[in-house]
Scaffold this motif. Sequence first.
Motif, PDB file in Angstrom:
ATOM      1  N   ARG A  68      53.213  10.298  31.994  1.00  0.00           N
ATOM      2  CA  ARG A  68      54.398   9.439  31.982  1.00  0.00           C
ATOM      3  C   ARG A  68      53.983   7.978  31.919  1.00  0.00           C
ATOM      4  O   ARG A  68      54.569   7.184  31.179  1.00  0.00           O
ATOM      5  CB  ARG A  68      55.245   9.715  33.238  1.00  0.00           C
ATOM      6  CG  ARG A  68      56.417   8.790  33.436  1.00  0.00           C
ATOM      7  CD  ARG A  68      57.666   9.064  32.614  1.00  0.00           C
ATOM      8  NE  ARG A  68      57.382   9.414  31.307  1.00  0.00           N
ATOM      9  CZ  ARG A  68      58.109   9.363  30.183  1.00  0.00           C
ATOM     10  NH1 ARG A  68      59.221   8.998  30.109  1.00  0.00           N
ATOM     11  NH2 ARG A  68      57.780   9.709  29.051  1.00  0.00           N
ATOM     12  N   VAL A  69      52.978   7.602  32.698  1.00  0.00           N
ATOM     13  CA  VAL A  69      52.491   6.214  32.678  1.00  0.00           C
ATOM     14  C   VAL A  69      51.961   5.866  31.288  1.00  0.00           C
ATOM     15  O   VAL A  69      52.259   4.799  30.740  1.00  0.00           O
ATOM     16  CB  VAL A  69      51.412   5.992  33.763  1.00  0.00           C
ATOM     17  CG1 VAL A  69      50.736   4.647  33.590  1.00  0.00           C
ATOM     18  CG2 VAL A  69      52.028   6.102  35.145  1.00  0.00           C
ATOM     19  N   THR A 111      47.672   8.937  46.555  1.00  0.00           N
ATOM     20  CA  THR A 111      49.107   9.195  46.422  1.00  0.00           C
ATOM     21  C   THR A 111      49.381  10.130  45.257  1.00  0.00           C
ATOM     22  O   THR A 111      50.176  11.063  45.373  1.00  0.00           O
ATOM     23  CB  THR A 111      49.859   7.863  46.199  1.00  0.00           C
ATOM     24  OG1 THR A 111      49.535   6.981  47.264  1.00  0.00           O
ATOM     25  CG2 THR A 111      51.355   8.091  46.142  1.00  0.00           C
ATOM     26  N   VAL A 112      48.718   9.905  44.153  1.00  0.00           N
ATOM     27  CA  VAL A 112      48.960  10.692  42.942  1.00  0.00           C
ATOM     28  C   VAL A 112      48.585  12.154  43.162  1.00  0.00           C
ATOM     29  O   VAL A 112      49.265  13.058  42.675  1.00  0.00           O
ATOM     30  CB  VAL A 112      48.197  10.091  41.742  1.00  0.00           C
ATOM     31  CG1 VAL A 112      48.256  10.995  40.526  1.00  0.00           C
ATOM     32  CG2 VAL A 112      48.749   8.717  41.401  1.00  0.00           C
ATOM     33  N   ALA A 116      46.095   5.463  37.749  1.00  0.00           N
ATOM     34  CA  ALA A 116      46.060   6.650  38.612  1.00  0.00           C
ATOM     35  C   ALA A 116      44.911   6.554  39.608  1.00  0.00           C
ATOM     36  O   ALA A 116      45.064   6.916  40.781  1.00  0.00           O
ATOM     37  CB  ALA A 116      45.931   7.907  37.768  1.00  0.00           C
ATOM     38  N   TYR A 135      51.312  14.503  44.417  1.00  0.00           N
ATOM     39  CA  TYR A 135      52.400  14.909  43.532  1.00  0.00           C
ATOM     40  C   TYR A 135      52.199  16.363  43.113  1.00  0.00           C
ATOM     41  O   TYR A 135      51.072  16.865  43.095  1.00  0.00           O
ATOM     42  CB  TYR A 135      52.463  14.024  42.285  1.00  0.00           C
ATOM     43  CG  TYR A 135      52.773  12.568  42.547  1.00  0.00           C
ATOM     44  CD1 TYR A 135      53.485  12.170  43.666  1.00  0.00           C
ATOM     45  CD2 TYR A 135      52.343  11.588  41.672  1.00  0.00           C
ATOM     46  CE1 TYR A 135      53.763  10.839  43.893  1.00  0.00           C
ATOM     47  CE2 TYR A 135      52.615  10.244  41.894  1.00  0.00           C
ATOM     48  CZ  TYR A 135      53.327   9.890  43.017  1.00  0.00           C
ATOM     49  OH  TYR A 135      53.597   8.584  43.240  1.00  0.00           O
ATOM     50  N   TRP A 176      52.280  12.692  35.989  1.00  0.00           N
ATOM     51  CA  TRP A 176      52.444  11.279  36.339  1.00  0.00           C
ATOM     52  C   TRP A 176      51.604  10.418  35.403  1.00  0.00           C
ATOM     53  O   TRP A 176      52.082   9.397  34.888  1.00  0.00           O
ATOM     54  CB  TRP A 176      52.021  11.049  37.793  1.00  0.00           C
ATOM     55  CG  TRP A 176      52.265   9.646  38.265  1.00  0.00           C
ATOM     56  CD1 TRP A 176      53.395   9.159  38.821  1.00  0.00           C
ATOM     57  CD2 TRP A 176      51.335   8.549  38.192  1.00  0.00           C
ATOM     58  NE1 TRP A 176      53.233   7.823  39.101  1.00  0.00           N
ATOM     59  CE2 TRP A 176      51.980   7.421  38.736  1.00  0.00           C
ATOM     60  CE3 TRP A 176      50.041   8.415  37.730  1.00  0.00           C
ATOM     61  CZ2 TRP A 176      51.372   6.185  38.825  1.00  0.00           C
ATOM     62  CZ3 TRP A 176      49.421   7.174  37.818  1.00  0.00           C
ATOM     63  CH2 TRP A 176      50.095   6.072  38.360  1.00  0.00           C
ATOM     64  N   ARG A 226      45.632   4.592  42.662  1.00  0.00           N
ATOM     65  CA  ARG A 226      46.566   5.233  43.595  1.00  0.00           C
ATOM     66  C   ARG A 226      46.226   6.716  43.789  1.00  0.00           C
ATOM     67  O   ARG A 226      47.116   7.518  44.029  1.00  0.00           O
ATOM     68  CB  ARG A 226      47.983   5.151  43.027  1.00  0.00           C
ATOM     69  CG  ARG A 226      48.484   3.795  42.718  1.00  0.00           C
ATOM     70  CD  ARG A 226      49.779   3.885  41.898  1.00  0.00           C
ATOM     71  NE  ARG A 226      50.304   2.598  41.537  1.00  0.00           N
ATOM     72  CZ  ARG A 226      49.849   1.840  40.544  1.00  0.00           C
ATOM     73  NH1 ARG A 226      48.868   2.252  39.798  1.00  0.00           N
ATOM     74  NH2 ARG A 226      50.386   0.671  40.288  1.00  0.00           N
ATOM     75  N   ASP A 251      52.423  17.525  40.143  1.00  0.00           N
ATOM     76  CA  ASP A 251      51.636  17.560  38.912  1.00  0.00           C
ATOM     77  C   ASP A 251      51.105  16.154  38.625  1.00  0.00           C
ATOM     78  O   ASP A 251      51.762  15.346  37.959  1.00  0.00           O
ATOM     79  CB  ASP A 251      52.507  18.058  37.750  1.00  0.00           C
ATOM     80  CG  ASP A 251      51.716  18.289  36.488  1.00  0.00           C
ATOM     81  OD1 ASP A 251      50.491  18.082  36.484  1.00  0.00           O
ATOM     82  OD2 ASP A 251      52.344  18.681  35.474  1.00  0.00           O
ATOM     83  N   PRO A 252      49.908  15.842  39.122  1.00  0.00           N
ATOM     84  CA  PRO A 252      49.350  14.497  38.902  1.00  0.00           C
ATOM     85  C   PRO A 252      49.193  14.167  37.422  1.00  0.00           C
ATOM     86  O   PRO A 252      49.352  13.016  37.026  1.00  0.00           O
ATOM     87  CB  PRO A 252      47.981  14.542  39.590  1.00  0.00           C
ATOM     88  CG  PRO A 252      48.022  15.699  40.509  1.00  0.00           C
ATOM     89  CD  PRO A 252      49.022  16.662  39.955  1.00  0.00           C
TER      90      PRO A 252
END
Length: 183
Positions: free
Chosen positions: A79-80, A66-67, A60, A70, A76, A63, A72-73
């Motif tokens: 999920r990773v 970009t994150v 994270a 989103y 993300w 990025r 809801d960072p």
Amino acid sequence: MAVTAIAGAGTETRIAVRHEPPSFDEVYAAHYADLVVQLYAYFGDRQEAHDVVQEAFYRALLRWKTVTEYDDPVAWIRRVAWNLAVSRWRRARTALSFLSRQRRVEAQTEGPGPERVALVDALATLPDTQRRALVLHYLADLPVAEIARRERVAVGTVKSWLHRGRAALATRLDVTDSAGGAR
């Protein structure tokens, strides 16, 4: 961008308030422990849970611009982390499956022969300096000068240790040369 209306003395003023996304440090501090607990419940291994959550936060961070865009960072990152956990679990399952199909016969090696046992026993009776000199010279193939440097003694001292050690071993091992004398 959020818009806030402020009512004043008969007039309404609109002020645009820009919503700043949370910093990486804020998200990390607020959610790291929760994600570790979730992954620990999944893995059953606290260290693995820490590893995958740290890896997810690392990805994270790489990025982060970009994150943060989103909705809801944290989702993300979660999920990773879960994907990493599943990948590790699959790799471990594949490795265990592979190992279970392998032959369990281990190669048999012979134990030390009687000569080796006798040599080790005889070496154990020598003073430490002589034993160390013999082992370094004959088993580690170090030259006398290198042994002297390591032991911080003169070369002649090492030669004396080797001579006395060989003589003591020859006596203990009852070694004789072809002429009948001690080797």
